[in-house]
Scaffold this motif. Structure first.
Motif, short mmCIF file in Angstrom:
data_model
loop_
_atom_site.label_atom_id
_atom_site.label_comp_id
_atom_site.label_asym_id
_atom_site.label_seq_id
_atom_site.Cartn_x
_atom_site.Cartn_y
_atom_site.Cartn_z
N SER A 1 0.82 -1.21 0.00
CA SER A 1 0.00 0.00 0.00
C SER A 1 0.85 1.26 0.00
N ARG A 2 0.29 2.32 -0.51
CA ARG A 2 1.01 3.60 -0.54
C ARG A 2 1.19 4.19 0.86
N TYR A 3 0.46 3.70 1.83
CA TYR A 3 0.57 4.21 3.20
C TYR A 3 1.49 3.35 4.08
N ALA A 4 2.01 2.26 3.54
CA ALA A 4 2.84 1.33 4.33
C ALA A 4 4.20 1.94 4.67
N LYS A 5 4.72 1.52 5.81
CA LYS A 5 6.07 1.91 6.25
C LYS A 5 6.80 0.61 6.58
N ILE A 6 7.94 0.40 5.91
CA ILE A 6 8.67 -0.85 6.07
C ILE A 6 10.09 -0.56 6.51
N GLY A 7 10.50 -1.19 7.59
CA GLY A 7 11.82 -0.97 8.17
C GLY A 7 12.95 -1.61 7.37
N ALA A 8 14.16 -1.40 7.85
CA ALA A 8 15.37 -1.89 7.19
C ALA A 8 15.50 -3.40 7.36
N GLY A 9 16.06 -4.04 6.35
CA GLY A 9 16.40 -5.45 6.44
C GLY A 9 15.23 -6.41 6.39
N CYS A 10 14.10 -6.00 5.85
CA CYS A 10 12.94 -6.89 5.77
C CYS A 10 13.04 -7.80 4.55
N CYS A 11 12.54 -9.01 4.70
CA CYS A 11 12.51 -9.98 3.62
C CYS A 11 11.05 -10.29 3.32
N ILE A 12 10.63 -10.04 2.08
CA ILE A 12 9.24 -10.21 1.70
C ILE A 12 9.18 -11.21 0.54
N TYR A 13 8.51 -12.34 0.76
CA TYR A 13 8.39 -13.36 -0.27
C TYR A 13 7.24 -13.05 -1.21
N GLN A 14 6.98 -13.94 -2.19
CA GLN A 14 5.99 -13.68 -3.23
C GLN A 14 4.57 -13.71 -2.70
N ASN A 15 3.68 -13.02 -3.43
CA ASN A 15 2.24 -12.98 -3.16
C ASN A 15 1.88 -12.43 -1.78
N VAL A 16 2.66 -11.52 -1.28
CA VAL A 16 2.39 -10.87 0.01
C VAL A 16 1.57 -9.61 -0.23
N THR A 17 0.57 -9.40 0.61
CA THR A 17 -0.24 -8.18 0.54
C THR A 17 -0.04 -7.40 1.83
N ILE A 18 0.40 -6.16 1.68
CA ILE A 18 0.48 -5.24 2.81
C ILE A 18 -0.50 -4.13 2.46
N GLY A 19 -1.74 -4.31 2.90
CA GLY A 19 -2.84 -3.47 2.45
C GLY A 19 -3.32 -2.47 3.47
N GLU A 20 -4.17 -1.60 2.99
CA GLU A 20 -4.70 -0.52 3.80
C GLU A 20 -6.18 -0.73 4.09
N VAL A 21 -6.60 -0.18 5.20
CA VAL A 21 -8.01 -0.12 5.56
C VAL A 21 -8.27 1.31 6.02
N ASN A 22 -9.16 1.99 5.33
CA ASN A 22 -9.50 3.39 5.65
C ASN A 22 -8.26 4.29 5.68
N GLY A 23 -7.36 4.10 4.74
CA GLY A 23 -6.18 4.95 4.63
C GLY A 23 -5.09 4.65 5.65
N LYS A 24 -5.20 3.53 6.36
CA LYS A 24 -4.18 3.14 7.34
C LYS A 24 -3.59 1.80 6.92
N ALA A 25 -2.27 1.75 6.89
CA ALA A 25 -1.56 0.54 6.48
C ALA A 25 -0.56 0.15 7.55
N PRO A 26 -0.06 -1.08 7.50
CA PRO A 26 0.88 -1.55 8.52
C PRO A 26 2.20 -0.78 8.55
N GLU A 27 2.76 -0.70 9.74
CA GLU A 27 4.11 -0.21 9.96
C GLU A 27 4.92 -1.43 10.39
N ILE A 28 5.88 -1.79 9.57
CA ILE A 28 6.65 -3.01 9.81
C ILE A 28 8.03 -2.62 10.31
N GLY A 29 8.46 -3.26 11.38
CA GLY A 29 9.75 -2.96 11.99
C GLY A 29 10.92 -3.48 11.18
#
Length: 156
Positions: free
Chosen positions: A75-103
């Motif tokens: 999502s355009r609202y997501a915040k993703i920290g350093a050193g993250c590993c994201i595999y295929q078909n992952v969704t980091i989505g928003e609800v009402n303009g709020k998205a996850p903040e990943i450490g």
């Protein structure tokens, strides 16, 4: 690596250096015209590989994408920290303009879904297929729901 190998890797979605170079250039770009052109190029590159990273998503550094952008939606609202590993078909989505903040230094397994304004701590492992809708503390491991039988056929 030869030019031929680089082009082959890029066409499969494995060679993400060009994508991230354009991404960081867009982040620093001040002019609307150039930002729009870079956004167009980034969207075309991501779409070619079946992924999407929203204009406005924040990354502290490039995430590790072992399978490229294949099926990755961020999502355009997501915040993703350093050193993250994201595999295929992952969704980091928003609800009402709020998205996850990943450490930092998180691992997100294939097919995982993270939605809403949640916070994921540092060094979290999210298993394949997990659906995360609540905050996750640091150094936790999250896995999918246990399998359960919905209906059972009675053999006679």
């Amino acid at each position: 690596m030869s030019t031929r190998e680089k082009l082959a890797a890029w066409s499969k979605g494995d060679y993400m250096e060009i994508y991230w170079a354009l991404f960081w250039w867009r982040e620093r770009c001040q002019g609307k015209f150039w930002r729009d052109i870079l956004t167009f190029l980034l969207n075309r590159m991501a779409r070619r590989h079946g992924g999407y990273i929203g204009n406005g998503a924040k990354f502290w550094e490039e995430p590790l994408l072992p399978h490229g952008l294949h099926g990755v939606y961020i999502s355009r609202y997501a915040k993703i920290g350093a050193g993250c590993c994201i595999y295929q078909n992952v969704t980091i989505g928003e609800v009402n303009g709020k998205a996850p903040e990943i450490g930092e230094h998180c691992l997100i397994g294939a097919g995982a879904v993270l939605v809403g304004g949640i916070k994921v701590g540092d060094y979290v492992k999210i298993g394949a297929g997990a659906v995360v809708r609540t905050d996750i503390p640091s150094r936790a491991t999250v896995v999918a729901q246990p399998a359960r039988v919905i209906a059972k056929e009675d053999k006679r």
